[in-house]
Write a protein that holds these residues in place. Structure first.
Motif, PDB file in Angstrom:
ATOM      1  N   VAL A  20       0.848  -1.196   0.000  1.00 59.67           N
ATOM      2  CA  VAL A  20       0.000   0.000   0.000  1.00 59.67           C
ATOM      3  C   VAL A  20       0.879   1.240   0.000  1.00 59.67           C
ATOM      4  N   SER A  21       0.744   2.043  -1.026  1.00 64.55           N
ATOM      5  CA  SER A  21       1.483   3.301  -1.114  1.00 64.55           C
ATOM      6  C   SER A  21       0.523   4.434  -0.801  1.00 64.55           C
ATOM      7  N   LEU A  22       0.448   4.766   0.477  1.00 64.31           N
ATOM      8  CA  LEU A  22      -0.506   5.775   0.915  1.00 64.31           C
ATOM      9  C   LEU A  22       0.073   6.491   2.122  1.00 64.31           C
ATOM     10  N   ASP A  23       0.274   7.780   2.002  1.00 60.06           N
ATOM     11  CA  ASP A  23       0.775   8.552   3.135  1.00 60.06           C
ATOM     12  C   ASP A  23       0.007   9.858   3.240  1.00 60.06           C
ATOM     13  N   ARG A  24       0.334  10.630   4.251  1.00 56.12           N
ATOM     14  CA  ARG A  24      -0.412  11.850   4.521  1.00 56.12           C
ATOM     15  C   ARG A  24      -0.296  12.858   3.384  1.00 56.12           C
ATOM     16  N   ASP A  25       0.904  12.991   2.815  1.00 53.26           N
ATOM     17  CA  ASP A  25       1.094  13.953   1.725  1.00 53.26           C
ATOM     18  C   ASP A  25       0.292  13.555   0.496  1.00 53.26           C
ATOM     19  N   GLU A  26       0.271  12.270   0.191  1.00 48.32           N
ATOM     20  CA  GLU A  26      -0.490  11.808  -0.963  1.00 48.32           C
ATOM     21  C   GLU A  26      -1.974  12.100  -0.777  1.00 48.32           C
ATOM     22  N   LEU A  27      -2.502  11.831   0.412  1.00 40.62           N
ATOM     23  CA  LEU A  27      -3.912  12.093   0.657  1.00 40.62           C
ATOM     24  C   LEU A  27      -4.217  13.589   0.616  1.00 40.62           C
ATOM     25  N   ALA A  28      -3.295  14.403   1.119  1.00 40.30           N
ATOM     26  CA  ALA A  28      -3.501  15.856   1.112  1.00 40.30           C
ATOM     27  C   ALA A  28      -3.596  16.403  -0.308  1.00 40.30           C
ATOM     28  N   SER A  29      -2.995  15.698  -1.265  1.00 40.21           N
ATOM     29  CA  SER A  29      -3.000  16.168  -2.657  1.00 40.21           C
ATOM     30  C   SER A  29      -4.288  15.797  -3.397  1.00 40.21           C
ATOM     31  N   PRO A  45      -8.531  15.506  -3.858  1.00 39.35           N
ATOM     32  CA  PRO A  45      -9.757  16.178  -3.428  1.00 39.35           C
ATOM     33  C   PRO A  45     -10.507  15.337  -2.403  1.00 39.35           C
ATOM     34  N   PHE A  46     -11.076  16.020  -1.421  1.00 39.30           N
ATOM     35  CA  PHE A  46     -11.862  15.343  -0.389  1.00 39.30           C
ATOM     36  C   PHE A  46     -13.284  15.226  -0.917  1.00 39.30           C
ATOM     37  N   ASP A  47     -13.496  14.243  -1.807  1.00 37.85           N
ATOM     38  CA  ASP A  47     -14.738  14.200  -2.570  1.00 37.85           C
ATOM     39  C   ASP A  47     -15.510  12.897  -2.446  1.00 37.85           C
ATOM     40  N   SER A  48     -14.887  11.840  -1.941  1.00 40.27           N
ATOM     41  CA  SER A  48     -15.554  10.541  -1.896  1.00 40.27           C
ATOM     42  C   SER A  48     -14.712   9.589  -1.081  1.00 40.27           C
ATOM     43  N   LEU A  49     -15.350   8.567  -0.514  1.00 39.25           N
ATOM     44  CA  LEU A  49     -14.594   7.552   0.220  1.00 39.25           C
ATOM     45  C   LEU A  49     -13.655   6.769  -0.691  1.00 39.25           C
ATOM     46  N   TRP A  50     -13.896   6.824  -2.006  1.00 45.41           N
ATOM     47  CA  TRP A  50     -13.035   6.089  -2.941  1.00 45.41           C
ATOM     48  C   TRP A  50     -11.660   6.733  -3.092  1.00 45.41           C
ATOM     49  N   ARG A  51     -11.425   7.864  -2.430  1.00 43.95           N
ATOM     50  CA  ARG A  51     -10.080   8.440  -2.399  1.00 43.95           C
ATOM     51  C   ARG A  51      -9.129   7.530  -1.616  1.00 43.95           C
ATOM     52  N   TYR A  52      -9.690   6.579  -0.860  1.00 40.49           N
ATOM     53  CA  TYR A  52      -8.880   5.606  -0.120  1.00 40.49           C
ATOM     54  C   TYR A  52      -8.840   4.259  -0.847  1.00 40.49           C
ATOM     55  N   GLU A  53      -8.867   4.271  -2.164  1.00 39.83           N
ATOM     56  CA  GLU A  53      -9.012   3.026  -2.916  1.00 39.83           C
ATOM     57  C   GLU A  53      -7.875   2.035  -2.679  1.00 39.83           C
ATOM     58  N   GLU A  54      -6.699   2.502  -2.259  1.00 42.21           N
ATOM     59  CA  GLU A  54      -5.591   1.574  -2.011  1.00 42.21           C
ATOM     60  C   GLU A  54      -5.908   0.582  -0.904  1.00 42.21           C
ATOM     61  N   VAL A  55      -6.805   0.939   0.004  1.00 45.34           N
ATOM     62  CA  VAL A  55      -7.180   0.035   1.093  1.00 45.34           C
ATOM     63  C   VAL A  55      -8.626  -0.433   0.937  1.00 45.34           C
ATOM     64  N   LEU A  56      -9.097  -0.450  -0.293  1.00 42.95           N
ATOM     65  CA  LEU A  56     -10.394  -1.022  -0.632  1.00 42.95           C
ATOM     66  C   LEU A  56     -10.170  -2.138  -1.648  1.00 42.95           C
ATOM     67  N   PRO A  57     -11.091  -3.076  -1.761  1.00 40.88           N
ATOM     68  CA  PRO A  57     -10.843  -4.219  -2.652  1.00 40.88           C
ATOM     69  C   PRO A  57     -10.826  -3.864  -4.132  1.00 40.88           C
ATOM     70  N   PHE A  58     -11.573  -2.814  -4.513  1.00 41.87           N
ATOM     71  CA  PHE A  58     -11.769  -2.522  -5.924  1.00 41.87           C
ATOM     72  C   PHE A  58     -11.322  -1.099  -6.236  1.00 41.87           C
ATOM     73  N   PRO A  59     -10.834  -0.862  -7.437  1.00 40.47           N
ATOM     74  CA  PRO A  59     -10.391   0.490  -7.796  1.00 40.47           C
ATOM     75  C   PRO A  59     -11.568   1.427  -8.025  1.00 40.47           C
ATOM     76  N   ARG A  60     -11.304   2.689  -7.893  1.00 40.52           N
ATOM     77  CA  ARG A  60     -12.358   3.698  -8.047  1.00 40.52           C
ATOM     78  C   ARG A  60     -13.008   3.627  -9.423  1.00 40.52           C
ATOM     79  N   GLU A  61     -12.240   3.331 -10.431  1.00 38.41           N
ATOM     80  CA  GLU A  61     -12.792   3.314 -11.795  1.00 38.41           C
ATOM     81  C   GLU A  61     -13.837   2.222 -11.982  1.00 38.41           C
ATOM     82  N   ALA A  62     -13.837   1.206 -11.093  1.00 39.67           N
ATOM     83  CA  ALA A  62     -14.823   0.123 -11.192  1.00 39.67           C
ATOM     84  C   ALA A  62     -16.007   0.337 -10.263  1.00 39.67           C
TER      85      ALA A  62
END
Length: 408
Positions: free
Chosen positions: A44-53, A55-72
């Motif tokens: 999982v490549s996810l850190d605070r700086d990456e998240l800060a970059s 938009p705070f627009d959907s829970l799918w912004r955390y797709e690295e720790v979800l089973p499916f990618p946002r595009e699906a």
């Protein structure tokens, strides 16, 4: 099936067997236990700086720790709900800060949207044509909405006492609404009888070739994956400071289980270095989790005669009470129950003093926090988060009736 890079399959919480997500959609093929999505956190490549970059627009912004990618994803931009300071509540509870996580601002007005976006995405990727579930109300409305967006048929089993808005919107979203006389347990039985006509692991085909896919809480492993994003949002909105306590209105327990998983993942990923104390808040007329916690048991005993106005959390036989009890004990939290009058008074108080609309059932978190404060659970310097799982206007008639009963 398209999955995220770190997703490592479904692990049985009972026997530890790992199943491929394409082969097992619901229960463990080895022992029939609950399945839980697992990840290779080193990938999982996810850190605070990456998240800060982002938009705070959907829970799918955390797709690295979800089973499916946002595009699906089958999504309507759920999540990313506000965390609102409540200074009057903080003064009344005698703590430094109280914040309300207002998940009533999700697309269908309930936190259930978080779980259903992931669960319906899974159903869609598994090739289901129909989804089905029992619900106290909000989960059914949400499932019908997301199924409609995905082009799937939905079959929702609701107890007769479910609110008018939930029932109406199931139909508005094109769902097949099955209103069952009695309470939630009766809706569950009707759902199970309907599902028994189908083959497969959580779904299958009948003689007409229809395929049903269960979205029942904890039957599908994916609803709590959506709910766990609450935990990610909370710490990010608090600038990576972990709140001292989170009070969660609890019926099936899927929100609390999701928050606990988020807490453990955030530690694993090095994004935080502690966990919040998680508290389950229930109505006294149906409090199997609270009763089990206070008795020191590892699992609940079903409530034979549930009786509360808080229908959305009136779940007398929660399927995963062991997970919920583990969550509150491992985080040094607890469980609390308050009566209906206190719960409705809490909803009115929040509306009148903070301007926020909390439905009767989630108001159990507010009255629960008051009860915790009276019992001396807080020292005075805490940050306490209360979870609002549904907007107040879904059951405005219940709150208005309470006021009328007080002569207002």
């Amino acid at each position: 099936m398209e999955t995220t890079d770190a997703f490592a399959g479904l692990e049985c919480v009972a026997c530890g067997a790992v199943a491929d997500v394409e082969a097992a959609t619901h229960r463990c093929p080895e022992c029939g236990g609950h399945l839980d999505p697992r990840y290779d956190y080193d990938a999982v490549s996810l850190d605070r700086d990456e998240l800060a970059s982002r938009p705070f627009d959907s829970l799918w912004r955390y797709e690295e720790v979800l089973p499916f990618p946002r595009e699906a994803a089958v999504t309507t931009n759920e999540g990313a709900t506000p965390l609102i300071d409540c200074p009057t509540l903080a003064d009344e509870l005698g703590v430094e800060r109280v914040l309300l996580k207002d998940d009533g601002r999700n697309p269908t007005g309930a936190t259930a949207d978080r779980g259903q976006t992931v669960a319906v995405t899974a159903a869609n990727l598994h090739g289901a044509s129909d989804v089905a579930l029992p619900s106290t109300g909000n989960g059914g409305q949400s499932a019908a909405a997301y199924a409609g967006r995905a082009g799937l048929e939905s079959h929702v089993f609701l107890p007769a006492r479910s609110g008018f808005t939930n029932k109406a919107m199931v139909n508005v979203h094109g769902g097949d609404m099955n209103v069952v006389g009695g309470r939630y347990a009766d809706a569950v039985r009707a759902f199970e009888e309907a599902m028994a006509e189908y083959d497969g692991d959580g779904g299958g085909e009948n003689d007409d070739g229809e395929e049903w896919y269960s979205l029942a809480p904890f039957e599908t492993p994916f609803r709590r994956e959506g709910q766990k994003t609450l935990g990610y949002e909370l710490v990010e909105q608090l600038e990576w400071t972990v709140p001292d306590a989170v009070v969660v209105p609890t019926g099936s327990g899927v929100e609390l289980a999701g928050l606990y998983k988020a807490a453990t993942e955030l530690l694993e990923l090095g994004l935080v270095d502690e966990t919040p104390a998680l508290y389950a808040a229930q109505a006294a007329g149906c409090a199997p989790i609270t009763e089990a916690f206070e008795a020191g048991r590892d699992a609940h005993e079903p409530v034979e005669y549930p009786d509360t106005i808080c229908g959305d959390i009136e779940v007398p036989d929660p399927a995963a009470s062991t997970h919920v009890l583990e969550a509150i004990r491992e985080t040094d939290g607890g469980a609390i129950s308050t009566d209906d009058h206190e719960i409705l008074e809490s909803a009115v108080t929040v509306a009148q003093h903070e301007g926020l609309e909390v439905a009767p059932s989630p108001a159990a978190a507010v009255s629960g926090a008051w009860e915790l404060a009276e019992r001396g659970a807080f020292d005075g310097d805490e940050t306490v988060v209360l979870l609002n799982t549904a907007t107040g206007n879904k059951e405005a008639d219940v709150l208005r009736s309470h006021l009328m009963g007080q002569g207002v």
